[in-house]
Design a protein around this motif. Structure first.
Motif, PDB file in Angstrom:
ATOM      1  N   ALA A 246       0.825  -1.209   0.000  1.00 45.99           N
ATOM      2  CA  ALA A 246       0.000   0.000   0.000  1.00 45.99           C
ATOM      3  C   ALA A 246       0.863   1.264   0.000  1.00 45.99           C
ATOM      4  N   LEU A 247       1.977   1.205   0.721  1.00 47.98           N
ATOM      5  CA  LEU A 247       2.855   2.372   0.811  1.00 47.98           C
ATOM      6  C   LEU A 247       3.748   2.530  -0.416  1.00 47.98           C
ATOM      7  N   ALA A 248       4.112   1.400  -1.042  1.00 47.41           N
ATOM      8  CA  ALA A 248       5.080   1.444  -2.145  1.00 47.41           C
ATOM      9  C   ALA A 248       4.446   1.750  -3.492  1.00 47.41           C
ATOM     10  N   GLY A 249       3.131   1.617  -3.593  1.00 42.67           N
ATOM     11  CA  GLY A 249       2.476   1.749  -4.890  1.00 42.67           C
ATOM     12  C   GLY A 249       2.782   3.042  -5.606  1.00 42.67           C
ATOM     13  N   TRP A 250       2.677   4.163  -4.892  1.00 40.61           N
ATOM     14  CA  TRP A 250       2.893   5.459  -5.548  1.00 40.61           C
ATOM     15  C   TRP A 250       4.336   5.587  -6.021  1.00 40.61           C
ATOM     16  N   THR A 251       5.283   5.164  -5.180  1.00 45.10           N
ATOM     17  CA  THR A 251       6.705   5.288  -5.522  1.00 45.10           C
ATOM     18  C   THR A 251       7.055   4.458  -6.748  1.00 45.10           C
ATOM     19  N   ILE A 252       6.607   3.202  -6.775  1.00 47.18           N
ATOM     20  CA  ILE A 252       6.912   2.329  -7.910  1.00 47.18           C
ATOM     21  C   ILE A 252       6.213   2.828  -9.168  1.00 47.18           C
ATOM     22  N   GLY A 253       4.986   3.272  -9.028  1.00 48.50           N
ATOM     23  CA  GLY A 253       4.268   3.789 -10.186  1.00 48.50           C
ATOM     24  C   GLY A 253       4.939   5.005 -10.786  1.00 48.50           C
ATOM     25  N   ARG A 254       5.459   5.878  -9.943  1.00 49.92           N
ATOM     26  CA  ARG A 254       6.106   7.097 -10.435  1.00 49.92           C
ATOM     27  C   ARG A 254       7.435   6.792 -11.110  1.00 49.92           C
ATOM     28  N   SER A 255       8.177   5.811 -10.561  1.00 44.70           N
ATOM     29  CA  SER A 255       9.515   5.532 -11.097  1.00 44.70           C
ATOM     30  C   SER A 255       9.508   4.527 -12.244  1.00 44.70           C
ATOM     31  N   ASP A 256       8.547   3.568 -12.231  1.00 43.79           N
ATOM     32  CA  ASP A 256       8.570   2.492 -13.221  1.00 43.79           C
ATOM     33  C   ASP A 256       7.323   2.416 -14.094  1.00 43.79           C
ATOM     34  N   GLY A 257       6.336   3.239 -13.833  1.00 41.18           N
ATOM     35  CA  GLY A 257       5.133   3.223 -14.648  1.00 41.18           C
ATOM     36  C   GLY A 257       4.285   1.984 -14.463  1.00 41.18           C
ATOM     37  N   LYS A 258       4.374   1.340 -13.294  1.00 37.62           N
ATOM     38  CA  LYS A 258       3.589   0.147 -13.018  1.00 37.62           C
ATOM     39  C   LYS A 258       2.577   0.424 -11.907  1.00 37.62           C
ATOM     40  N   ARG A 259       1.509  -0.359 -11.905  1.00 43.80           N
ATOM     41  CA  ARG A 259       0.507  -0.252 -10.845  1.00 43.80           C
ATOM     42  C   ARG A 259       0.772  -1.347  -9.823  1.00 43.80           C
ATOM     43  N   VAL A 260       1.011  -0.948  -8.585  1.00 40.57           N
ATOM     44  CA  VAL A 260       1.273  -1.878  -7.495  1.00 40.57           C
ATOM     45  C   VAL A 260       0.300  -1.529  -6.378  1.00 40.57           C
ATOM     46  N   LYS A 261      -0.593  -2.465  -6.033  1.00 43.46           N
ATOM     47  CA  LYS A 261      -1.646  -2.113  -5.084  1.00 43.46           C
ATOM     48  C   LYS A 261      -2.205  -3.345  -4.393  1.00 43.46           C
ATOM     49  N   VAL A 262      -2.819  -3.111  -3.251  1.00 43.82           N
ATOM     50  CA  VAL A 262      -3.621  -4.132  -2.580  1.00 43.82           C
ATOM     51  C   VAL A 262      -5.006  -4.091  -3.207  1.00 43.82           C
ATOM     52  N   LEU A 263      -5.495  -5.253  -3.664  1.00 46.95           N
ATOM     53  CA  LEU A 263      -6.789  -5.306  -4.327  1.00 46.95           C
ATOM     54  C   LEU A 263      -7.903  -5.305  -3.284  1.00 46.95           C
ATOM     55  N   ALA A 264      -8.686  -4.257  -3.264  1.00 47.15           N
ATOM     56  CA  ALA A 264      -9.835  -4.179  -2.362  1.00 47.15           C
ATOM     57  C   ALA A 264     -11.043  -4.803  -3.059  1.00 47.15           C
ATOM     58  N   VAL A 265     -11.701  -5.732  -2.382  1.00 47.11           N
ATOM     59  CA  VAL A 265     -12.857  -6.414  -2.966  1.00 47.11           C
ATOM     60  C   VAL A 265     -14.019  -6.326  -1.972  1.00 47.11           C
ATOM     61  N   PRO A 266     -14.756  -5.219  -1.996  1.00 47.46           N
ATOM     62  CA  PRO A 266     -15.894  -5.115  -1.096  1.00 47.46           C
ATOM     63  C   PRO A 266     -16.966  -6.139  -1.463  1.00 47.46           C
ATOM     64  N   GLN A 267     -17.703  -6.598  -0.465  1.00 47.33           N
ATOM     65  CA  GLN A 267     -18.779  -7.550  -0.733  1.00 47.33           C
ATOM     66  C   GLN A 267     -19.845  -6.884  -1.589  1.00 47.33           C
ATOM     67  N   SER A 268     -20.234  -7.555  -2.665  1.00 39.80           N
ATOM     68  CA  SER A 268     -21.105  -6.918  -3.652  1.00 39.80           C
ATOM     69  C   SER A 268     -22.022  -7.941  -4.299  1.00 39.80           C
ATOM     70  N   ARG A 269     -23.324  -7.729  -4.189  1.00 34.55           N
ATOM     71  CA  ARG A 269     -24.264  -8.603  -4.894  1.00 34.55           C
ATOM     72  C   ARG A 269     -24.138  -8.416  -6.405  1.00 34.55           C
ATOM     73  N   THR A 270     -23.916  -7.182  -6.863  1.00 42.11           N
ATOM     74  CA  THR A 270     -23.820  -6.921  -8.303  1.00 42.11           C
ATOM     75  C   THR A 270     -22.698  -7.734  -8.932  1.00 42.11           C
ATOM     76  N   GLU A 271     -21.524  -7.744  -8.296  1.00 42.16           N
ATOM     77  CA  GLU A 271     -20.407  -8.498  -8.853  1.00 42.16           C
ATOM     78  C   GLU A 271     -20.622  -9.998  -8.694  1.00 42.16           C
ATOM     79  N   LEU A 272     -21.276 -10.419  -7.615  1.00 41.70           N
ATOM     80  CA  LEU A 272     -21.610 -11.829  -7.452  1.00 41.70           C
ATOM     81  C   LEU A 272     -22.501 -12.291  -8.602  1.00 41.70           C
ATOM     82  N   GLU A 273     -23.502 -11.505  -8.951  1.00 41.81           N
ATOM     83  CA  GLU A 273     -24.396 -11.886 -10.046  1.00 41.81           C
ATOM     84  C   GLU A 273     -23.667 -11.885 -11.384  1.00 41.81           C
TER      85      GLU A 273
END
Length: 318
Positions: A246-273
């Protein structure tokens, strides 16, 4: 009612089957007779109370003593303000708080539950919610020509990630134990890596996306396996790695152009369906490891804790 009871964090022997009062639904709840429950990596974490975020359900002991979150069953009663469901409806989905499923009856809000498709058994429906929704988010944007690596692909959630990625046209590298190789190939993986023999992070610039279900490497090392513009998604793993990611994502993205992140998956009926529609259309198939009766709960959690399961462990409750 019969239920699985966990009164403290620890190894599988803290699990027992006993009796609890049958719940009564509040005005805005429904009462579900549970037919099947599937277990996830989060249930293994909630068993032992590690990583530390697993103790959000209770610092010293679980506030809700009944483990499990993914259910399929039949509505047997509804609260006075519920109009969406009626007794006899077949439903499935996740429980708020990720606990309470391994019991003969559950009183819960209907907002996270969906109607079970008639073409799915209760066991197959129960296998979908948490793992399916994680995979649905983790594979968004993948397409033909993309290369995906899934770390921890042979367990509860890997089957959906592999299946959805292949449906979208991506090439998949699956990482897990050597004895899960044939299982991962049957799921559709193009190649496998035995983590005991090879460290996938030693590869450089190979993947467009990495989905890490069991993260324990520094994100500053793991992202090296990505191509320029690639994405590294951490779904589960050590608390220190999730915080570092979570802390490194911005730094790596700025220096290497990559997305590094913790995937948040809230509970969702829409996505379940949405992911369930892919299952009923045949785009992806839930991988069921074994089906157990409720009375064998200690053995179920022993298999889950050891990481021996090939896909989802299912419990038939009633």
């Amino acid at each position: 009612m019969r239920a699985v009871i966990q009164d403290r964090y620890g190894p599988p022997d803290v699990i027992a089957v006993g009796d609890l009062p049958k719940p009564e639904p509040a005005d805005d709840e429904i009462l579900v007779q549970v037919k099947a429950v599937s277990l996830n990596g989060s249930d293994r974490e909630n068993l032992i109370g590690r990583p530390f975020y697993a103790r959000v359900a209770g610092l010293r002991r679980p506030r809700n003593p009944v483990p499990g979150s993914d259910i399929a069953g039949i509505v047997v009663a509804v609260g006075s303000s519920v109009t969406e469901y009626a007794p006899g409806d077949e439903v499935f989905g996740e429980l708020p708080g990720y606990r309470g499923a391994l019991a003969e009856f559950v009183a819960t809000s209907p907002r996270l539950l969906a109607r079970k498709p008639p073409s799915l058994s209760f066991s197959d429906a129960a296998a979908i919610p948490q793992a399916g929704c994680i995979a649905f988010r983790a594979t968004k944007g993948l397409g033909s020509g993309h290369r995906l690596l899934v770390n921890g692909a042979g367990g509860s959630g890997g089957a959906f990630v592999i299946g959805l990625a292949k449906h979208l046209g991506a090439a998949v590298t699956a990482v897990d134990r050597a004895d899960k190789r044939d299982h991962m190939l049957r799921l559709g993986a193009d190649e496998t890596i035995d983590f005991a023999e090879q460290d996938w992070a030693d590869q450089r610039g190979r993947y467009d996306r990495i989905v890490d279900l069991v993260a324990h490497r520094s994100p500053y090392r793991a992202h090296k396996a990505l191509r320029s513009g690639g994405t590294y998604l951490v779904v589960g793993g050590y608390t220190r790695v999730l915080l570092a990611t979570a802390l490194a994502g911005w730094t790596i993205g700025r220096s290497d152009g990559k997305r590094v992140k913790v995937l948040a998956v809230p509970q969702s009926r829409t996505e379940l369906e949405a992911v369930t529609a892919l299952v009923t259309d045949g785009a992806v198939v839930p991988a069921v490891d074994r089906i157990y009766p409720l009375k064998e709960a200690p053995a179920i959690f022993e298999r889950l804790a050891a990481g021996d399961n090939l896909g989802k462990v299912i419990v038939e409750v009633s």
